[in-house]
Write a protein that holds these residues in place. Structure first.
Motif, PDB file in Angstrom:
ATOM      1  N   SER A 118      43.035-117.072-112.048  1.00 19.95           N
ATOM      2  CA  SER A 118      42.174-118.290-111.915  1.00 19.95           C
ATOM      3  C   SER A 118      43.827-119.150-112.387  1.00 19.95           C
ATOM      4  O   SER A 118      44.553-120.464-111.792  1.00 19.95           O
ATOM      5  N   ASP A 119      44.642-118.919-112.931  1.00 18.05           N
ATOM      6  CA  ASP A 119      45.929-119.394-113.476  1.00 18.05           C
ATOM      7  C   ASP A 119      46.884-118.974-112.585  1.00 18.05           C
ATOM      8  O   ASP A 119      48.024-120.140-112.724  1.00 18.05           O
ATOM      9  N   TYR A 120      46.984-118.402-111.487  1.00 18.49           N
ATOM     10  CA  TYR A 120      48.320-118.909-110.095  1.00 18.49           C
ATOM     11  C   TYR A 120      47.093-119.734-109.258  1.00 18.49           C
ATOM     12  O   TYR A 120      47.992-119.642-107.961  1.00 18.49           O
ATOM     13  N   ARG A 121      46.201-120.851-109.305  1.00 15.96           N
ATOM     14  CA  ARG A 121      45.689-122.087-108.282  1.00 15.96           C
ATOM     15  C   ARG A 121      45.412-120.681-106.916  1.00 15.96           C
ATOM     16  O   ARG A 121      46.390-121.512-105.598  1.00 15.96           O
ATOM     17  N   PRO A 122      44.502-120.254-106.918  1.00 17.45           N
ATOM     18  CA  PRO A 122      44.752-119.043-105.430  1.00 17.45           C
ATOM     19  C   PRO A 122      44.030-120.183-104.612  1.00 17.45           C
ATOM     20  O   PRO A 122      43.207-121.223-105.145  1.00 17.45           O
ATOM     21  N   VAL A 123      43.964-119.979-103.344  1.00 17.68           N
ATOM     22  CA  VAL A 123      43.530-120.817-102.394  1.00 17.68           C
ATOM     23  C   VAL A 123      43.043-119.804-101.213  1.00 17.68           C
ATOM     24  O   VAL A 123      43.770-119.133-100.582  1.00 17.68           O
ATOM     25  N   SER A 124      41.918-120.123-100.827  1.00 23.17           N
ATOM     26  CA  SER A 124      41.401-118.837-100.097  1.00 23.17           C
ATOM     27  C   SER A 124      41.192-119.377 -98.929  1.00 23.17           C
ATOM     28  O   SER A 124      41.019-120.761 -98.702  1.00 23.17           O
ATOM     29  N   ALA A 125      41.761-118.403 -97.668  1.00 19.57           N
ATOM     30  CA  ALA A 125      41.737-118.623 -96.525  1.00 19.57           C
ATOM     31  C   ALA A 125      41.258-117.756 -95.843  1.00 19.57           C
ATOM     32  O   ALA A 125      40.725-116.693 -96.320  1.00 19.57           O
ATOM     33  N   THR A 126      41.034-117.531 -94.377  1.00 20.10           N
ATOM     34  CA  THR A 126      40.379-117.091 -93.724  1.00 20.10           C
ATOM     35  C   THR A 126      41.582-116.659 -92.091  1.00 20.10           C
ATOM     36  O   THR A 126      41.989-117.680 -91.987  1.00 20.10           O
ATOM     37  N   VAL A 127      41.635-115.289 -91.416  1.00 17.64           N
ATOM     38  CA  VAL A 127      42.089-115.121 -91.399  1.00 17.64           C
ATOM     39  C   VAL A 127      41.564-114.911 -89.573  1.00 17.64           C
ATOM     40  O   VAL A 127      40.980-114.577 -88.939  1.00 17.64           O
ATOM     41  N   ILE A 128      42.546-116.184 -88.854  1.00 18.21           N
ATOM     42  CA  ILE A 128      42.375-116.226 -87.477  1.00 18.21           C
ATOM     43  C   ILE A 128      43.266-115.779 -86.342  1.00 18.21           C
ATOM     44  O   ILE A 128      42.895-115.905 -85.076  1.00 18.21           O
ATOM     45  N   GLY A 129      44.515-114.959 -86.719  1.00 19.60           N
ATOM     46  CA  GLY A 129      45.112-114.189 -86.085  1.00 19.60           C
ATOM     47  C   GLY A 129      46.134-113.209 -86.707  1.00 19.60           C
ATOM     48  O   GLY A 129      46.244-112.631 -87.593  1.00 19.60           O
ATOM     49  N   ARG A 130      45.920-111.919 -85.662  1.00 21.64           N
ATOM     50  CA  ARG A 130      46.653-111.085 -85.625  1.00 21.64           C
ATOM     51  C   ARG A 130      47.595-110.166 -85.289  1.00 21.64           C
ATOM     52  O   ARG A 130      48.073-110.669 -83.540  1.00 21.64           O
ATOM     53  N   SER A 131      49.147-109.413 -85.644  1.00 18.75           N
ATOM     54  CA  SER A 131      49.832-109.649 -84.690  1.00 18.75           C
ATOM     55  C   SER A 131      50.042-108.391 -83.836  1.00 18.75           C
ATOM     56  O   SER A 131      48.471-107.300 -84.141  1.00 18.75           O
ATOM     57  N   PRO A 132      50.163-108.506 -82.919  1.00 20.18           N
ATOM     58  CA  PRO A 132      50.000-107.168 -81.117  1.00 20.18           C
ATOM     59  C   PRO A 132      50.596-106.179 -81.875  1.00 20.18           C
ATOM     60  O   PRO A 132      50.481-105.277 -81.215  1.00 20.18           O
ATOM     61  N   THR A 133      51.562-105.848 -82.837  1.00 17.67           N
ATOM     62  CA  THR A 133      52.661-104.476 -83.039  1.00 17.67           C
ATOM     63  C   THR A 133      51.925-103.550 -83.946  1.00 17.67           C
ATOM     64  O   THR A 133      51.342-104.621 -84.774  1.00 17.67           O
ATOM     65  N   VAL A 134      52.507-102.206 -83.792  1.00 21.22           N
ATOM     66  CA  VAL A 134      52.097-101.830 -85.474  1.00 21.22           C
ATOM     67  C   VAL A 134      52.639-101.658 -86.046  1.00 21.22           C
ATOM     68  O   VAL A 134      53.163-101.811 -87.517  1.00 21.22           O
ATOM     69  N   TRP A 135      54.264-102.223 -85.916  1.00 25.31           N
ATOM     70  CA  TRP A 135      55.135-102.541 -86.632  1.00 25.31           C
ATOM     71  C   TRP A 135      55.916-103.835 -87.852  1.00 25.31           C
ATOM     72  O   TRP A 135      56.475-103.399 -88.227  1.00 25.31           O
ATOM     73  N   PHE A 136      55.210-104.931 -86.695  1.00 25.56           N
ATOM     74  CA  PHE A 136      55.298-106.444 -87.213  1.00 25.56           C
ATOM     75  C   PHE A 136      54.059-106.523 -87.523  1.00 25.56           C
ATOM     76  O   PHE A 136      53.671-107.063 -86.806  1.00 25.56           O
ATOM     77  N   ALA A 137      53.212-106.005 -88.784  1.00 27.65           N
ATOM     78  CA  ALA A 137      52.551-106.447 -89.420  1.00 27.65           C
ATOM     79  C   ALA A 137      52.462-107.806 -89.976  1.00 27.65           C
ATOM     80  O   ALA A 137      52.655-107.886 -90.895  1.00 27.65           O
ATOM     81  N   THR A 138      51.872-108.553 -88.968  1.00 27.34           N
ATOM     82  CA  THR A 138      51.438-109.845 -89.477  1.00 27.34           C
ATOM     83  C   THR A 138      49.955-110.577 -89.083  1.00 27.34           C
ATOM     84  O   THR A 138      49.223-109.471 -88.769  1.00 27.34           O
ATOM     85  N   VAL A 139      49.617-111.217 -90.558  1.00 28.51           N
ATOM     86  CA  VAL A 139      48.118-112.075 -89.866  1.00 28.51           C
ATOM     87  C   VAL A 139      49.018-113.287 -89.830  1.00 28.51           C
ATOM     88  O   VAL A 139      49.324-114.033 -91.062  1.00 28.51           O
ATOM     89  N   GLN A 140      47.837-114.218 -89.172  1.00 28.17           N
ATOM     90  CA  GLN A 140      47.367-115.646 -89.520  1.00 28.17           C
ATOM     91  C   GLN A 140      46.356-115.961 -89.888  1.00 28.17           C
ATOM     92  O   GLN A 140      45.421-115.918 -90.176  1.00 28.17           O
ATOM     93  N   ILE A 141      46.773-117.518 -91.348  1.00 34.24           N
ATOM     94  CA  ILE A 141      45.499-117.919 -92.059  1.00 34.24           C
ATOM     95  C   ILE A 141      45.476-119.301 -91.591  1.00 34.24           C
ATOM     96  O   ILE A 141      46.313-120.241 -91.278  1.00 34.24           O
ATOM     97  N   ASP A 142      43.953-119.517 -91.689  1.00 35.72           N
ATOM     98  CA  ASP A 142      44.103-120.736 -91.182  1.00 35.72           C
ATOM     99  C   ASP A 142      44.610-122.469 -92.044  1.00 35.72           C
ATOM    100  O   ASP A 142      43.580-123.310 -92.626  1.00 35.72           O
ATOM    101  N   HIS A 143      45.228-122.110 -93.483  1.00 36.14           N
ATOM    102  CA  HIS A 143      45.658-122.910 -94.163  1.00 36.14           C
ATOM    103  C   HIS A 143      46.947-122.697 -94.605  1.00 36.14           C
ATOM    104  O   HIS A 143      47.675-121.965 -94.247  1.00 36.14           O
ATOM    105  N   GLY A 144      47.899-124.535 -94.778  1.00 36.56           N
ATOM    106  CA  GLY A 144      49.280-124.518 -94.905  1.00 36.56           C
ATOM    107  C   GLY A 144      49.803-125.425 -95.643  1.00 36.56           C
ATOM    108  O   GLY A 144      49.296-124.796 -96.591  1.00 36.56           O
TER     109      GLY A 144
END
Length: 286
Positions: A118-144
């Motif tokens: 809680s000291d690190y100001r956590p922000v909860s977010a939902t995953v809304i997208g995923r990387s289409p490849t296995v080597w460039f592993a990324t996800v997109q979240i709904d907070h910015g």
């Protein structure tokens, strides 16, 4: 006209039916011992076989109408049962989803309380997208950026380290997972205390390799790996200390001696991320 034998038979049959109706009507109004009783018995004896024959002829027709009625009732029951089945299935799916979400939140709350996140100001977010490849592993979240999310901030879930923020828009952000080949996290082994860097494993998507500083490490399979939390030097990290990263899953003695490398399985299930937390505070206490 009456010379036609078939026509004569029909006329006789009609007369008999007519007479029988008159006699039956009269007999219903008389006592059983009345004068019409013998006549009524004769008529019933004559017409009984005719009635039975007509009943036998008409039975298939009655059965056909009965079959149609039963079929329509069965179709109505089938539609009702299907609707009830679909509703039960929906309730089961909703229940399982709720249980899974509760489990994720419970793990996250437990990790947060244990490490004081809680000291690190956590922000909860939902995953809304995923990387289409296995080597460039990324996800997109709904907070910015509108929610305080910035590039390079650490991202975790209820099991442990997930990755870091690599791109931001006002309403969304991209998380580069620790299994991406551009990623690297400074860590230490619980027990032996060896420190090193965790990177994506070569040739094994979804797995990690820990590059150890010491070639004589006493590390063993199953040893937990956590973030080092070092703020300066070659192992400086963006992550607070002691966040679960994974555990040692395989040790090749020759490779450990020559390269100081062991295989690590991520603690978080990076292939099935739903909810994550961004630690938006840029500094932390050691």
């Amino acid at each position: 006209m009456l010379n036609d034998p078939f026509r004569r038979r029909r006329v006789v049959l009609a007369l008999l039916v007519g007479v029988s109706l008159v006699l039956l009507t009269a007999s219903f109004g008389s006592a059983d011992s009345g004068p019409l009783r013998p006549v009524r018995n004769v008529v019933m004896t004559v017409l009984g076989p005719i009635e039975e024959g007509a009943s036998a002829v008409l039975k298939p027709v009655r059965d056909l109408f009965g079959w149609f009625g039963s079929t329509l009732d069965a179709k109505g029951d089938a539609k009702r049962f299907k609707k009830e089945r679909d509703e039960l299935r929906r309730q089961i799916v909703d229940g399982k989803a709720a249980l899974a979400e509760n489990d994720r939140l419970r793990r996250l709350v437990g990790l947060s309380r244990r490490l004081g996140l809680s000291d690190y100001r956590p922000v909860s977010a939902t995953v809304i997208g995923r990387s289409p490849t296995v080597w460039f592993a990324t996800v997109q979240i709904d907070h910015g950026s509108d929610d305080g999310v910035r590039v390079n901030q650490p991202v975790i879930d209820g099991d442990g380290v997930v990755g870091t923020i690599s791109a931001v828009t006002p309403g969304t952000a991209v998380v580069t997972l620790i299994t991406d080949r551009e990623s690297g996290v400074s860590v230490r082994v619980i027990g032996p205390g060896d420190e090193g860097t965790v990177v994506a494993a070569d040739g094994t998507p979804g797995m990690l390799s820990m590059e150890l500083l010491s070639r004589r490490s006493g590390v063993r399979v199953g040893d937990p790996i956590v973030t080092a939390g070092t703020r300066s030097g070659p192992l400086a990290t963006l992550f607070p200390p002691n966040l679960p990263v994974g555990f040692v899953s395989r040790i090749d003695p020759d490779r450990l001696q020559t390269d100081g490398v062991v295989e690590v399985r991520p603690q978080a299930d990076l292939n099935h991320l739903d909810e994550v937390v961004v630690l938006t505070r840029s500094t932390w206490r050691q």
